[in-house]
Design a protein around this motif. Structure first.
Motif, PDB file in Angstrom:
ATOM      1  N   VAL A 106       3.771  -5.022  -0.209  1.00 42.68           N
ATOM      2  CA  VAL A 106       4.622  -5.633  -1.227  1.00 42.68           C
ATOM      3  C   VAL A 106       5.551  -4.555  -1.765  1.00 42.68           C
ATOM      4  O   VAL A 106       5.105  -3.452  -2.113  1.00 42.68           O
ATOM      5  N   GLY A 107       6.836  -4.862  -1.826  1.00 43.12           N
ATOM      6  CA  GLY A 107       7.807  -3.904  -2.338  1.00 43.12           C
ATOM      7  C   GLY A 107       8.637  -4.496  -3.456  1.00 43.12           C
ATOM      8  O   GLY A 107       8.974  -5.682  -3.430  1.00 43.12           O
ATOM      9  N   SER A 108       8.956  -3.682  -4.450  1.00 39.64           N
ATOM     10  CA  SER A 108       9.813  -4.153  -5.533  1.00 39.64           C
ATOM     11  C   SER A 108      11.262  -3.801  -5.227  1.00 39.64           C
ATOM     12  O   SER A 108      11.562  -2.963  -4.373  1.00 39.64           O
ATOM     13  N   LEU A 109      12.144  -4.436  -5.957  1.00 47.30           N
ATOM     14  CA  LEU A 109      13.575  -4.200  -5.790  1.00 47.30           C
ATOM     15  C   LEU A 109      13.919  -2.722  -5.939  1.00 47.30           C
ATOM     16  O   LEU A 109      14.822  -2.201  -5.288  1.00 47.30           O
ATOM     17  N   THR A 110      13.153  -2.020  -6.788  1.00 44.13           N
ATOM     18  CA  THR A 110      13.443  -0.617  -7.072  1.00 44.13           C
ATOM     19  C   THR A 110      12.590   0.360  -6.267  1.00 44.13           C
ATOM     20  O   THR A 110      12.629   1.562  -6.521  1.00 44.13           O
ATOM     21  N   GLY A 111      11.798  -0.169  -5.302  1.00 43.96           N
ATOM     22  CA  GLY A 111      11.100   0.724  -4.391  1.00 43.96           C
ATOM     23  C   GLY A 111       9.639   1.000  -4.698  1.00 43.96           C
ATOM     24  O   GLY A 111       9.035   1.880  -4.080  1.00 43.96           O
ATOM     25  N   GLN A 112       9.032   0.254  -5.614  1.00 40.40           N
ATOM     26  CA  GLN A 112       7.592   0.391  -5.830  1.00 40.40           C
ATOM     27  C   GLN A 112       6.859  -0.313  -4.679  1.00 40.40           C
ATOM     28  O   GLN A 112       7.298  -1.362  -4.206  1.00 40.40           O
ATOM     29  N   ILE A 113       5.742   0.262  -4.250  1.00 42.40           N
ATOM     30  CA  ILE A 113       4.996  -0.258  -3.106  1.00 42.40           C
ATOM     31  C   ILE A 113       3.552  -0.547  -3.497  1.00 42.40           C
ATOM     32  O   ILE A 113       2.887   0.282  -4.124  1.00 42.40           O
ATOM     33  N   TYR A 114       3.080  -1.726  -3.103  1.00 43.41           N
ATOM     34  CA  TYR A 114       1.687  -2.122  -3.307  1.00 43.41           C
ATOM     35  C   TYR A 114       1.161  -2.632  -1.976  1.00 43.41           C
ATOM     36  O   TYR A 114       1.862  -3.368  -1.268  1.00 43.41           O
ATOM     37  N   ILE A 115      -0.073  -2.243  -1.594  1.00 46.58           N
ATOM     38  CA  ILE A 115      -0.620  -2.645  -0.304  1.00 46.58           C
ATOM     39  C   ILE A 115      -1.995  -3.262  -0.482  1.00 46.58           C
ATOM     40  O   ILE A 115      -2.691  -3.005  -1.469  1.00 46.58           O
ATOM     41  N   ALA A 116      -2.403  -4.076   0.517  1.00 49.89           N
ATOM     42  CA  ALA A 116      -3.746  -4.661   0.516  1.00 49.89           C
ATOM     43  C   ALA A 116      -4.135  -4.981   1.955  1.00 49.89           C
ATOM     44  O   ALA A 116      -3.342  -5.557   2.710  1.00 49.89           O
ATOM     45  N   GLY A 117      -5.362  -4.581   2.338  1.00 49.04           N
ATOM     46  CA  GLY A 117      -5.865  -4.920   3.659  1.00 49.04           C
ATOM     47  C   GLY A 117      -6.372  -3.739   4.432  1.00 49.04           C
ATOM     48  O   GLY A 117      -5.980  -2.589   4.185  1.00 49.04           O
ATOM     49  N   SER A 118      -7.296  -4.002   5.374  1.00 49.06           N
ATOM     50  CA  SER A 118      -7.874  -2.976   6.247  1.00 49.06           C
ATOM     51  C   SER A 118      -8.476  -1.823   5.449  1.00 49.06           C
ATOM     52  O   SER A 118      -8.321  -0.644   5.796  1.00 49.06           O
ATOM     53  N   GLY A 119      -9.137  -2.174   4.346  1.00 48.22           N
ATOM     54  CA  GLY A 119      -9.835  -1.168   3.554  1.00 48.22           C
ATOM     55  C   GLY A 119      -9.018  -0.486   2.489  1.00 48.22           C
ATOM     56  O   GLY A 119      -9.545   0.347   1.735  1.00 48.22           O
ATOM     57  N   ASP A 120      -7.731  -0.817   2.376  1.00 48.69           N
ATOM     58  CA  ASP A 120      -6.863  -0.201   1.368  1.00 48.69           C
ATOM     59  C   ASP A 120      -6.379  -1.252   0.384  1.00 48.69           C
ATOM     60  O   ASP A 120      -6.087  -2.387   0.764  1.00 48.69           O
ATOM     61  N   ILE A 121      -6.262  -0.860  -0.862  1.00 46.25           N
ATOM     62  CA  ILE A 121      -5.683  -1.753  -1.865  1.00 46.25           C
ATOM     63  C   ILE A 121      -5.163  -0.917  -3.028  1.00 46.25           C
ATOM     64  O   ILE A 121      -5.791   0.063  -3.430  1.00 46.25           O
TER      65      ILE A 121
END
Length: 360
Positions: A106-121
């Motif tokens: 998941v990315g925000s308009l200003t470049g923040q990144i959030y991830i989920a899956g394969s053991g990472d969140i």
């Protein structure tokens, strides 16, 4: 033309899950990870607050809470819903990375990144410093996740906090109007056959090594692009005006009736391109844009769409539905579920009053 059955199988979200995860929020994006896992992006709907003042303006986008909502639909198993709540994020867009790990990005308009899956969140490092403008969309090409951004920005996810930027050789003057130059969207047939587009008719092709400017026949404001299963590229912009072609050869897709809104998403599913905005769902058949013949509960789910692993997902302001193996399944209707929650005493029709936090 494929025959799409209108068989309806209810897999509605429970009132408990709906009241806990979705009440007070509106879906703003969706993505299929695989046939058993889908994700929604939702944003707090300030117009539902009890102290909302219609003429008082809107809070800053980053002030609104966002949610990343997951639905697991393992066959023969109970549905499993989950969500994470984010704050301080601007507008969000979602994509799927399959290499090196299968993950939601998941990315925000200003470049923040959030991830989920394969053991990472959780959150990763922001990529704002690598963007020439804003992060506008993601696309998965041969398993790799690509970023498209304004200022003709293109990047590839290589791993955790690791991105490869392949737009350094693209000409871009910082004084150039970001509304004139790309990119809003990209897609590709392979990693050596990628099209990126945005701005006013600003279309480029990447052969895996070099970028080439495409002689596109219109300066319309481009919003989305789809590389079709028929080997052609579909590019759409303001008011749904769409072109089909490849290289420097393009023609305009015919339309039955005027379309007032740009498409938010286009995707190839089965034997055609599907297009959606808040007003409906369309097909491109025989180079003509026609209203999709789908059940009413699917039409009200218009807005965003995603296709992967044999599943076509729709999600919008009023609900969500998906198509698999010719069968439509309703996930939920927002208004119907609100009424059910009220009837069961799970929602009294009063949302947290937060508008006073944003008023002068």
């Amino acid at each position: 033309m494929a025959i799409l059955a209108e068989y309806r199988e209810f897999i509605m979200i429970s009132t408990t899950d709906f009241s806990k995860r979705i009440v007070g929020y509106r879906l703003t994006d969706c993505i299929v990870r695989n046939k058993e896992t889908i994700f929604f992006i939702a944003s707090e709907d300030c117009t539902q607050w009890t102290d909302w003042e219609e003429d008082g303006g809107y809070p800053e986008e980053s002030a609104l809470y966002k949610r990343v909502i997951s639905l697991q639909m393992s066959r023969g198993q109970p549905q499993k819903w989950g969500n994470a709540t984010l704050h301080g994020y601007s507008r969000l867009t979602a994509g799927i990375s399959q290499v090196p790990k299968e993950q939601l990005i998941v990315g925000s308009l200003t470049g923040q990144i959030y991830i989920a899956g394969s053991g990472d969140i959780g959150a990763e490092d922001e990529i704002e410093s690598y963007l020439r403008g804003t992060l506008d969309s993601f696309s998965t090409i041969e398993g790799k996740l690509y970023i498209a951004g304004s200022g003709r920005t293109v990047g590839i996810r290589k791993g955790k906090n690791l991105w490869q930027w392949i737009s350094q050789d693209l000409p871009y003057d910082e004084k150039e109007d970001v509304f004139t130059a790309g990119f809003a969207s990209l897609d590709g047939f392979s990693q050596s056959d990628i099209y990126a587009a945005g701005g006013k008719g600003d279309v480029w092709h990447f052969n895996g090594k070099q970028w080439r400017h495409i002689d596109f026949p219109s300066n319309l404001r481009i919003e989305t692009i789809c590389c079709g299963g028929d080997g052609r590229v579909y590019i759409s912009g303001c008011e749904g005006h769409t072109f089909v072609g490849r290289g420097d050869t393009w023609k305009k897709v015919k339309t039955e009736d005027p379309i007032s809104l740009s498409f938010k998403d286009m995707a190839w599913y089965e034997d055609r391109v599907w297009c959606s905005n808040d007003y409906g769902v369309w097909w491109i058949v025989d180079d003509q844009l026609v209203k999709a013949t789908i059940p009413a509960f699917a039409q009200i789910s218009a807005g965003h769409l995603s296709a992967r692993d044999g599943v076509l997902l729709l999600a919008g302001f009023y609900g969500s539905a998906f198509l698999e193996k010719g069968q439509w399944h309703q996930i939920f209707s927002y208004n119907e579920m609100v009424d059910r929650c009220k009837a069961e005493g799970l929602y009294d029709g009063v949302l947290q009053a937060r508008w006073h936090e944003f008023k002068d």
